[in-house]
Design an enzyme around this catalytic site. Structure first.
Site, PDB file in Angstrom:
ATOM      1  N   ASP A 285      16.074  67.909  52.446  1.00 11.63           N
ATOM      2  CA  ASP A 285      17.023  68.233  51.373  1.00 11.63           C
ATOM      3  C   ASP A 285      17.504  69.681  51.534  1.00 11.63           C
ATOM      4  O   ASP A 285      17.895  70.074  52.630  1.00 11.63           O
ATOM      5  CB  ASP A 285      16.373  67.965  50.006  1.00 11.63           C
ATOM      6  CG  ASP A 285      17.349  68.026  48.852  1.00 11.63           C
ATOM      7  OD1 ASP A 285      18.038  67.011  48.612  1.00 11.63           O
ATOM      8  OD2 ASP A 285      17.442  69.078  48.192  1.00 11.63           O
ATOM      9  N   TRP A 286      17.476  70.505  50.456  1.00 11.54           N
ATOM     10  CA  TRP A 286      17.929  71.888  50.564  1.00 11.54           C
ATOM     11  C   TRP A 286      17.110  72.695  51.555  1.00 11.54           C
ATOM     12  O   TRP A 286      17.576  73.714  52.068  1.00 11.54           O
ATOM     13  CB  TRP A 286      17.911  72.568  49.196  1.00 11.54           C
ATOM     14  CG  TRP A 286      19.236  72.559  48.522  1.00 11.54           C
ATOM     15  CD1 TRP A 286      19.685  71.686  47.575  1.00 11.54           C
ATOM     16  CD2 TRP A 286      20.308  73.479  48.751  1.00 11.54           C
ATOM     17  NE1 TRP A 286      20.977  72.001  47.205  1.00 11.54           N
ATOM     18  CE2 TRP A 286      21.381  73.098  47.901  1.00 11.54           C
ATOM     19  CE3 TRP A 286      20.481  74.575  49.580  1.00 11.54           C
ATOM     20  CZ2 TRP A 286      22.589  73.782  47.867  1.00 11.54           C
ATOM     21  CZ3 TRP A 286      21.688  75.263  49.549  1.00 11.54           C
ATOM     22  CH2 TRP A 286      22.727  74.866  48.696  1.00 11.54           C
ATOM     23  N   TRP A 326      25.065  61.890  43.060  1.00 12.44           N
ATOM     24  CA  TRP A 326      23.948  62.703  42.572  1.00 12.44           C
ATOM     25  C   TRP A 326      24.450  63.953  41.870  1.00 12.44           C
ATOM     26  O   TRP A 326      23.981  64.307  40.788  1.00 12.44           O
ATOM     27  CB  TRP A 326      23.038  63.068  43.750  1.00 12.44           C
ATOM     28  CG  TRP A 326      22.152  64.268  43.528  1.00 12.44           C
ATOM     29  CD1 TRP A 326      22.303  65.508  44.051  1.00 12.44           C
ATOM     30  CD2 TRP A 326      20.956  64.314  42.725  1.00 12.44           C
ATOM     31  NE1 TRP A 326      21.296  66.337  43.642  1.00 12.44           N
ATOM     32  CE2 TRP A 326      20.452  65.638  42.823  1.00 12.44           C
ATOM     33  CE3 TRP A 326      20.283  63.388  41.951  1.00 12.44           C
ATOM     34  CZ2 TRP A 326      19.296  66.042  42.165  1.00 12.44           C
ATOM     35  CZ3 TRP A 326      19.117  63.792  41.286  1.00 12.44           C
ATOM     36  CH2 TRP A 326      18.637  65.102  41.399  1.00 12.44           C
ATOM     37  N   ASP A 412      17.062  56.062  50.982  1.00 12.59           N
ATOM     38  CA  ASP A 412      17.642  57.230  50.325  1.00 12.59           C
ATOM     39  C   ASP A 412      19.108  56.967  49.987  1.00 12.59           C
ATOM     40  O   ASP A 412      19.926  56.773  50.888  1.00 12.59           O
ATOM     41  CB  ASP A 412      17.537  58.439  51.251  1.00 12.59           C
ATOM     42  CG  ASP A 412      18.053  59.721  50.623  1.00 12.59           C
ATOM     43  OD1 ASP A 412      18.509  59.683  49.454  1.00 12.59           O
ATOM     44  OD2 ASP A 412      17.982  60.759  51.292  1.00 12.59           O
ATOM     45  N   HIS A 441      14.467  59.166  49.247  1.00  8.41           N
ATOM     46  CA  HIS A 441      14.923  60.523  49.545  1.00  8.41           C
ATOM     47  C   HIS A 441      13.772  61.463  49.865  1.00  8.41           C
ATOM     48  O   HIS A 441      13.856  62.269  50.795  1.00  8.41           O
ATOM     49  CB  HIS A 441      15.726  61.055  48.357  1.00  8.41           C
ATOM     50  CG  HIS A 441      16.248  62.442  48.549  1.00  8.41           C
ATOM     51  ND1 HIS A 441      17.215  62.746  49.478  1.00  8.41           N
ATOM     52  CD2 HIS A 441      15.923  63.611  47.937  1.00  8.41           C
ATOM     53  CE1 HIS A 441      17.477  64.050  49.435  1.00  8.41           C
ATOM     54  NE2 HIS A 441      16.700  64.590  48.514  1.00  8.41           N
TER      55      HIS A 441
END
Length: 463
Positions: A285-286, A326, A412, A441
């Protein structure tokens, strides 16, 4: 016995003070009334708005003036939980209010009798009637509890808390399932500006590999608890920071304090401070949006890459429909149920594990980063972070020489297989991904097998 009129309106002011407390501001609230009609309400918000005039009284006066269409508030009354300061007293006089009712006295800055009494100055051309002490105990208790908490946080550490930030109490992290490691903190990195950053640092510093594990939003280093033991059993070192705003790290109150470039620089400074070498970069993710831009800054520090459901947001390729959905959900429902989010996508997790993800965020004041990060993903070519991400794309596709491993959570809906396959085309010599068919995810929640595979993969790659 029914409450008096003054008590009734003071309780409305107390409601506003509690909203200020939830947002991490000094808990003061105010209402302006005309007869029995509430014209305006206000709560303290100077930190949130970066406005030194955003006291509760001023906020309420502005709302009342807008409601009447006139800055003159003749005949109106102000109810406020704390004795007004000189600025707010001046605003009351300019507004020509008839009466001011306050709760707790303010012995440090009170301008209605405690330090000075501006309302009793005969040379001023307007004088409101003053009543103090209405629900004084309740009003004072909110303030006392707030400042006691701030003092206890400051005393608990030699790294004091900045006025524009919050720090999750340590007891929120007690006895979290599967997370036994001691905290480490740093606050003197140049980019931090005095904020305190938390990181896990386990295993020998002279280990043959250091796994730098970077989490995303809305997770924190708890995300890697299933993988850390595997890396440690292999005799390796693990460093897993909490991004500022997440986990045990300090949490700026304002969403605007979070930027792509700032978070990236914090991570660069941390790598330099810890002098991390022989690094396998582990991202999700980030953790990937930021982390994939790090190695090109000092490629000699990095040996390998383990990449899980993430992307490079370069601004010249469209973001996935799943991510856009999202982002829209976060905008519509910024206080979404964090534990519920993890429970829905990870049915194998216990309720206690799901609740642990919410531990750093006891109220909405602590959730500024969760609100800031979705719109922070670079969507345009000139967005903050887009240019450096394009440089990173070139680095990974043209200059990266180390082994890579990709693990993809098949279910995901945000950054799934198609997004990851596109990313794989930009990573030089990246083999076909390890498909984790039961994962969504948050792939590291199925991380034991991935970590075992990664230890074997990179051990062979460096032999």
């Amino acid at each position: 016995m029914s409450p008096s009129r003054d008590e009734r309106f003071m309780r409305l002011a107390l409601d506003q003070a509690r909203l200020a407390l939830e947002a991490g501001e000094v808990p003061v609230g105010a209402v302006v009334v005309q007869g029995d009609r509430v014209l305006g309400v206000g709560r303290n918000a100077p930190v949130e708005t970066a406005d030194p005039t955003a006291h509760a009284e001023v906020q309420a006066l502005r709302a009342a003036a807008q409601a009447l269409g006139n800055y003159r508030l003749d005949g109106c009354e102000l109810f406020v939980t704390l004795e007004p300061c000189a600025m707010c007293s001046g605003a009351v006089m300019h507004g020509r209010l008839a009466r001011v009712v306050f709760g707790a006295a303010d012995p440090k800055t009170g301008a209605a009798g405690s330090v000075v009494d501006l309302f009793a100055q005969p040379r001023l051309n307007h004088h409101a009637r003053i009543e103090g002490g209405v629900l004084a105990a309740e009003c004072a208790a909110l303030l006392t509890d707030f400042f006691r908490g701030r003092r206890s946080q400051a005393l608990a550490t030699v790294q004091p808390l900045r006025e524009d930030a919050l720090r999750t109490p340590d007891e929120r992290f007690a006895n979290l399932p599967g997370y036994p490691w001691a905290p480490h903190y740093v606050s003197d990195l140049a980019a931090l500006g005095g904020l305190r950053l938390h990181y896990l640092d386990e295993g020998p510093h002279e280990a043959p590999l250091t796994w730098l594990c970077l989490h995303g939003n809305p997770a924190w280093s708890y995300l890697y608890r299933r993988m850390v033991p595997v890396f440690l059993r292999a005799g390796h070192r693990v460093v897993a920071p909490d991004l500022i705003g997440f986990g045990r790290s300090d949490k700026p109150k304002r969403e605007s304090q979070h930027t792509f470039s700032w978070h990236r620089q914090v991570l660069l400074d941390l790598v330099e401070r810890l002098d991390l070498r022989r690094v396998v970069l582990v991202v999700q993710d980030w953790g990937g949006l930021l982390g994939l831009t790090l190695p090109m800054h000092s490629p000699e520090r990095y040996l390998g890459l383990l990449v899980m459901n993430t992307l490079l947001a370069t601004g010249d390729e469209p973001l996935s429909p799943g991510f856009l959905a999202w982002r829209d959900m976060c905008a519509r429902n910024p206080e979404y149920d964090l534990a519920g989010l993890f429970a829905r996508g990870n049915p194998h997790m216990t309720p206690q594990e799901c609740a642990a993800y919410a531990a750093p965020f006891p109220d909405k004041g602590h959730r500024a980063a969760l609100r800031a990060f979705p719109p922070m993903v670079p969507a345009q070519a000139d967005a903050d972070g887009a240019a450096i991400s394009r440089e990173a794309r070139e680095f990974w596709s043209q200059r990266w020489a180390g082994p890579s491993l990709m693990a993809v959570g098949v279910h995901d809906p945000v950054l799934g297989p198609s997004v990851m396959e596109r990313l794989r085309t930009h990573i030089r010599h990246c083999p076909p991904p390890l498909l984790v068919k039961q994962a969504g995810h948050f792939v590291p929640e199925h991380g034991e097998d991935i970590a075992e595979h990664a230890v074997d993969h990179f051990s062979r790659g460096f032999s």
